[in-house]
Write a protein that holds these residues in place. Structure first.
Motif, PDB file in Angstrom:
ATOM      1  N   TYR A 215      66.084  10.948  16.327  1.00 51.95           N
ATOM      2  CA  TYR A 215      65.072  11.988  16.438  1.00 51.95           C
ATOM      3  C   TYR A 215      63.791  11.401  17.040  1.00 51.95           C
ATOM      4  N   ASN A 266      70.429  14.799  14.699  1.00 48.71           N
ATOM      5  CA  ASN A 266      69.532  15.199  15.786  1.00 48.71           C
ATOM      6  C   ASN A 266      69.302  13.982  16.677  1.00 48.71           C
ATOM      7  N   PRO A 267      69.803  13.971  17.958  1.00 48.91           N
ATOM      8  CA  PRO A 267      70.125  15.146  18.767  1.00 48.91           C
ATOM      9  C   PRO A 267      71.604  15.457  18.964  1.00 48.91           C
ATOM     10  N   GLY A 418      73.743  22.215  12.846  1.00 50.05           N
ATOM     11  CA  GLY A 418      72.513  21.696  13.403  1.00 50.05           C
ATOM     12  C   GLY A 418      71.873  22.661  14.384  1.00 50.05           C
ATOM     13  N   THR A 420      71.010  21.436  17.859  1.00 49.08           N
ATOM     14  CA  THR A 420      70.862  20.818  19.171  1.00 49.08           C
ATOM     15  C   THR A 420      72.193  20.500  19.841  1.00 49.08           C
TER      16      THR A 420
END
Length: 501
Positions: A215, A266-267, A418, A420
């Motif tokens: 992240y 993430n990501p 999530g 993303t």
């Protein structure tokens, strides 16, 4: 002193180089000399983050044996990499990976644009959705009703409101991890929690192991705290962590902290399974490393297969909190404007964090704590999160469909939760795509924002924040940006149009 923070063995590097051979070459591609092919392979591994920056490479003789090539071939490849800025060497210390000095980490792409500045721009820089109404309004109204008794106090609760600490502890206990309120501290978002943990455990110059990619905002927070980041490459696809690499880094680099996102990372959107979680906790315990598990995405599963339960939380393998510190937040599952986070750890760690808070922010706003407590205690949280899942699922599916139609050469795997999508941009420079995107009205963060020292140049991150016709238009504009990059019209001429030769 050597400049490397981790090491890649000869057999491991040979496996990674061999895996590249599965990728199809372009039409009419000529076979390069052996040393050039080896240098290009290592360079691509660095740029994609599969070999971390500042990782020590094997000696020439060792790699030559592992690849069944001559030592001269490896020496020539290493010399080419040094000349291009992807390798540094020092007598007696060996050689370690690098990125050219002209590839700075991008400074734009994650901070959201203010609403009044959006205009005709589609902003995909921030992975946040609008508030799940009517639950925000109801929570604030409920908080106002509970506020009067607190208004007669000083309003400073460095550990958090007792009622909210108890409620969060009960939620962990209901997940099978017995937790006392004394194991909870309420913070100003997850960022506030991780900032406090870093200041307590990792002083300036300390090593922190991080997933690669990770992240972006957390990486920047750690850099500004003076930490030395040790990247650990993720496993291929969405299969979570590469445990061989994690054990090696924890054993050899001995980081003070390891920061991980096990739940819909993430990501990338990867989800670590229970065996990986157990093994990572064991490895951290053996190395004396504090394992910080970020759970901000844990409730954002989007496929029905998770209705019967997610993998056990990381802290489930260390319920006393002696090795694992867990960070949670309302910002992703509910709304980014609700800046409420929390830490779960051993009581002595919580006391230390609370004591240190006197020199930071003193405490978290009372009204927002009351609003989150109202959501937890009334069942409003579950209904709001279900609404959030529906929004994110619909947006994900719309974005995936649009991307496959407009940019069929771009590669990604569809995560099961999530917010993303992690996309390999067909050999194009993610930084150039970000620049070109702003010209055509779509704002995306480039891959290097999520790496350490410039890795992931060939990636962009796309959040599930738009759907329907807007997702279609976003993909159309990304395709237009890609055409600008391919034509060399995306901006300055000092960087190549693609990140591989």
């Amino acid at each position: 002193m050597a400049q490397w923070t981790s090491a890649v063995g000869a057999a491991q590097l040979a496996r990674l180089l061999t895996s590249q051979q599965d990728r199809p070459a372009g039409p009419g591609t000529r076979r390069p000399p052996a040393y050039r092919a080896l240098a290009d392979g290592v360079r691509l591994l660095v740029l994609e983050g599969r070999v971390p920056v500042a990782a020590r490479l094997p000696a020439e003789r060792e790699l030559a044996l592992a690849l069944s090539v001559s030592r001269t071939t490896v020496a020539a490849a290493y010399e080419a990499l040094r000349g291009e800025g992807f390798l540094e060497s020092r007598r007696g210390a060996g050689s370690w990976t690098a990125v050219p000095a002209g590839n700075p980490i991008p400074a734009r792409g994650l901070e959201p644009l203010p609403p009044e500045a959006l205009g005709s721009v589609i902003d995909l820089g921030c992975a946040s959705l609008p508030a799940p109404e009517p639950w925000l309004t109801r929570a604030v109204q409920g908080a106002l009703e509970e506020l009067p008794p607190y208004a007669h106090t000083h309003g400073d609760y460095p550990a958090g409101l007792p009622a909210l600490r108890s409620m969060i502890a009960e939620r962990y206990t209901a997940r099978g991890i017995p937790t006392m309120p004394e194991q909870i501290m309420v913070t100003t978002g997850a960022m506030g929690a991780i900032d406090a943990i870093c200041h307590l455990f990792a002083g300036r110059g300390e090593r922190i192991a991080v997933e690669s990619p990770s992240y972006a905002n957390i990486l920047q927070l750690m850099r500004e705290a003076g930490a030395r980041l040790v990247p650990v490459a993720m496993a291929e696809g969405l299969s979570g962590w590469d445990m061989d690499r994690w054990r090696q880094v924890l054993r050899e680099a001995a980081p003070r902290i390891a920061y991980v996102v096990a739940d819909f990372h993430n990501p990338t959107g990867a989800l670590a399974d229970e065996d990986q979680r157990r093994r990572l906790v064991d490895a951290a315990r053996s190395a004396g490393t504090v394992l910080v598990a970020d759970e901000t995405m844990s409730e954002l599963w989007l496929d029905d297969g998770f209705r019967d339960g997610m993998p056990r939380p990381v802290c489930g393998f260390d319920p006393a909190g002696s090795t694992v510190i867990t960070v949670g937040s309302a910002s992703k599952a509910f709304w980014a404007g609700m800046r409420i986070g929390w830490v779960r750890a051993a009581p002595d760690v919580i006391r230390s964090l609370v004591a240190a808070r006197a020199y930071a922010d003193l405490g978290t706003p009372v009204l927002e704590q009351l609003a989150v407590n109202w959501l937890f205690s009334t069942g409003g949280w579950q209904q709001a999160v279900e609404l959030r899942r529906t929004q994110a699922r619909e947006n994900r599916d719309a974005l995936v469909t649009a991307m496959r139609r407009e940019l069929p050469g771009w590669e990604f795997e569809v995560p099961r939760g999530g917010l993303t999508l992690w996309v390999r941009a067909g050999g194009l420079s993610g930084s150039r795509l970000a620049e070109a995107g702003e010209r055509v009205g779509v704002r995306v963060p480039s891959g290097p924002r999520f790496g350490v020292d410039g890795a992931f140049e060939g990636y962009v991150r796309l959040p599930f924040t738009v759907g329907g016709a807007v997702a279609d238009e976003a993909a159309t504009r990304l395709a237009a940006a890609a055409r600008l990059v391919e034509s060399g019209l995306s901006g300055g001429t000092e960087a190549p149009r693609t990140f591989v030769a």
